[in-house]
Design a protein around this motif. Structure first.
Motif, PDB file in Angstrom:
ATOM      1  N   GLY A   9      36.819  41.741  45.279  1.00  0.00           N
ATOM      2  CA  GLY A   9      37.805  41.953  46.530  1.00  0.00           C
ATOM      3  C   GLY A   9      39.253  42.271  45.857  1.00  0.00           C
ATOM      4  N   THR A  10      39.606  41.502  44.871  1.00  0.00           N
ATOM      5  CA  THR A  10      40.947  41.531  43.989  1.00  0.00           C
ATOM      6  C   THR A  10      40.961  43.177  43.696  1.00  0.00           C
ATOM      7  OG1 THR A  10      41.125  39.398  43.488  1.00  0.00           O
ATOM      8  CG2 THR A  10      42.531  40.663  42.392  1.00  0.00           C
ATOM      9  N   ARG A  13      41.472  45.307  46.545  1.00  0.00           N
ATOM     10  CA  ARG A  13      42.714  45.450  47.042  1.00  0.00           C
ATOM     11  C   ARG A  13      43.652  45.957  45.882  1.00  0.00           C
ATOM     12  NH1 ARG A  13      42.661  40.603  48.086  1.00  0.00           N
ATOM     13  NH2 ARG A  13      43.581  39.629  46.240  1.00  0.00           N
ATOM     14  N   SER A  35      37.085  45.729  59.204  1.00  0.00           N
ATOM     15  CA  SER A  35      36.617  44.343  59.217  1.00  0.00           C
ATOM     16  C   SER A  35      35.656  43.775  57.776  1.00  0.00           C
ATOM     17  CB  SER A  35      35.909  43.916  60.488  1.00  0.00           C
ATOM     18  OG  SER A  35      34.595  44.539  60.590  1.00  0.00           O
ATOM     19  N   SER A  38      38.301  44.156  54.950  1.00  0.00           N
ATOM     20  CA  SER A  38      39.011  42.800  54.841  1.00  0.00           C
ATOM     21  C   SER A  38      38.433  41.554  54.434  1.00  0.00           C
ATOM     22  CB  SER A  38      39.498  42.501  56.340  1.00  0.00           C
ATOM     23  OG  SER A  38      40.366  41.448  56.308  1.00  0.00           O
ATOM     24  N   LYS A  39      36.920  41.583  54.778  1.00  0.00           N
ATOM     25  CA  LYS A  39      36.058  40.330  54.241  1.00  0.00           C
ATOM     26  C   LYS A  39      36.099  40.586  52.772  1.00  0.00           C
ATOM     27  CE  LYS A  39      33.725  39.621  58.691  1.00  0.00           C
ATOM     28  NZ  LYS A  39      32.602  39.584  59.465  1.00  0.00           N
ATOM     29  N   GLU A  41      38.147  41.945  50.529  1.00  0.00           N
ATOM     30  CA  GLU A  41      39.229  41.692  49.861  1.00  0.00           C
ATOM     31  C   GLU A  41      39.341  40.097  49.918  1.00  0.00           C
ATOM     32  OE1 GLU A  41      42.501  43.981  51.117  1.00  0.00           O
ATOM     33  OE2 GLU A  41      41.830  45.811  50.451  1.00  0.00           O
ATOM     34  N   HIS A  42      39.208  39.484  50.971  1.00  0.00           N
ATOM     35  CA  HIS A  42      39.222  38.033  50.846  1.00  0.00           C
ATOM     36  C   HIS A  42      38.042  37.304  50.242  1.00  0.00           C
ATOM     37  CE1 HIS A  42      42.407  39.253  53.632  1.00  0.00           C
ATOM     38  NE2 HIS A  42      43.020  38.226  53.501  1.00  0.00           N
ATOM     39  N   ASP A  43      37.186  37.874  49.560  1.00  0.00           N
ATOM     40  CA  ASP A  43      36.073  37.411  48.948  1.00  0.00           C
ATOM     41  C   ASP A  43      35.071  36.800  50.138  1.00  0.00           C
ATOM     42  OD1 ASP A  43      36.857  38.246  46.518  1.00  0.00           O
ATOM     43  OD2 ASP A  43      38.235  36.540  46.372  1.00  0.00           O
ATOM     44  N   ARG A  44      35.179  36.920  51.216  1.00  0.00           N
ATOM     45  CA  ARG A  44      33.978  36.568  52.244  1.00  0.00           C
ATOM     46  C   ARG A  44      32.864  37.435  52.203  1.00  0.00           C
ATOM     47  NH1 ARG A  44      38.893  35.607  55.180  1.00  0.00           N
ATOM     48  NH2 ARG A  44      38.384  37.168  56.676  1.00  0.00           N
ATOM     49  N   GLN A  88      28.415  36.129  45.329  1.00  0.00           N
ATOM     50  CA  GLN A  88      29.199  36.886  45.052  1.00  0.00           C
ATOM     51  C   GLN A  88      28.830  38.002  44.364  1.00  0.00           C
ATOM     52  OE1 GLN A  88      32.476  36.930  46.335  1.00  0.00           O
ATOM     53  NE2 GLN A  88      31.818  35.117  47.586  1.00  0.00           N
TER      54      GLN A  88
END
Length: 224
Positions: A9-10, A13, A35, A38-39, A41-44, A88
């Motif tokens: 995600g990092t 970004r 969506s 975004s998930k 990038e936020h490691d979800r 992950q």
């Protein structure tokens, strides 16, 4: 000294910032929903092989670049580390195998760790034997597998057993009789910095082989 390493995600970004794109613009360019990006990038959420391949193709870059930070001088002692979390992991899903690549955020790795779920039952189902640079070690976590290689008779491995081979030699991992799915831990090692890209290309070839096999069966069934 900080030993934290960037996640997928990092890296995504940073790539978007480097290209000067908003999430909406990257979504339009890559064809992946806002969506979802975004998930990630936020490691979800992580991305499957198909989505990673789609993203790299739409952005005009190699897939291996998605797992690497910009090139920089690496000191002899990096003190870097990465925790392997299967949630992950970068997933590559095919009809015969599921691959879970661990610690993908580290650049210039000499080893590529991967957990693989094996379902292929024959060399014919597997397709052309795999070849890539380096060496590899495979340890059976669950089930029983057959290791078919270019220069040796097939060998059967049960839980707790392992094998170390030259990866340049043609090889395939199959489930043994009575085992529908096996799970192994593999570690591929090479001085070639493009090892990750080579492995991803192998998966693409496997997917194409599986698709051709399904098409041939469909044609045969229709003609019967």
């Amino acid at each position: 000294m900080s030993t934290s390493t960037p996640t997928l995600g990092t890296l995504l970004r940073r790539l978007r910032d480097r290209e000067g794109l908003t999430l909406k613009q990257m979504s339009a360019k890559s064809g992946i929903p806002v969506s979802t990006l975004s998930k990630v990038e936020h490691d979800r959420l992580t991305l499957t092989y198909d989505k990673l391949y789609q993203l790299s193709q739409r952005l005009g870059m190699r897939m291996s670049d998605l797992f690497a930070e910009p090139s920089e001088t690496v000191p002899k002692v990096t003190a870097r580390r990465s925790l392997g979390d299967i949630d992950q992991a970068v997933r590559v899903e095919t009809p015969n195998y599921d691959y879970y690549y661990l610690c993908t955020e580290l650049r210039r790795k000499r080893m590529v760790p991967v957990i693989t779920k094996i379902r292929a039952k024959s060399v014919e189902q597997f397709g052309e034997l795999a070849h890539h640079a380096g060496e590899e070690y495979v340890y059976v976590l669950k089930g029983k597998i057959i290791v078919a290689t270019e220069f040796y008779d097939p060998v059967t491995l049960s839980e707790g057993q392992s094998i170390y081979i030259d990866s340049n030699m043609g090889h395939a991992y199959l489930t043994a009789d009575g085992c529908d799915e096996a799970e192994v831990l593999g570690v591929m090692s090479s001085a070639d910095e493009e090892l990750m890209q080579s492995l991803l290309n192998l998966h693409k070839d496997q997917q194409q082989t599986s698709e051709r096999g399904r098409a041939t069966k469909a044609i045969s069934a229709a003609a019967a």
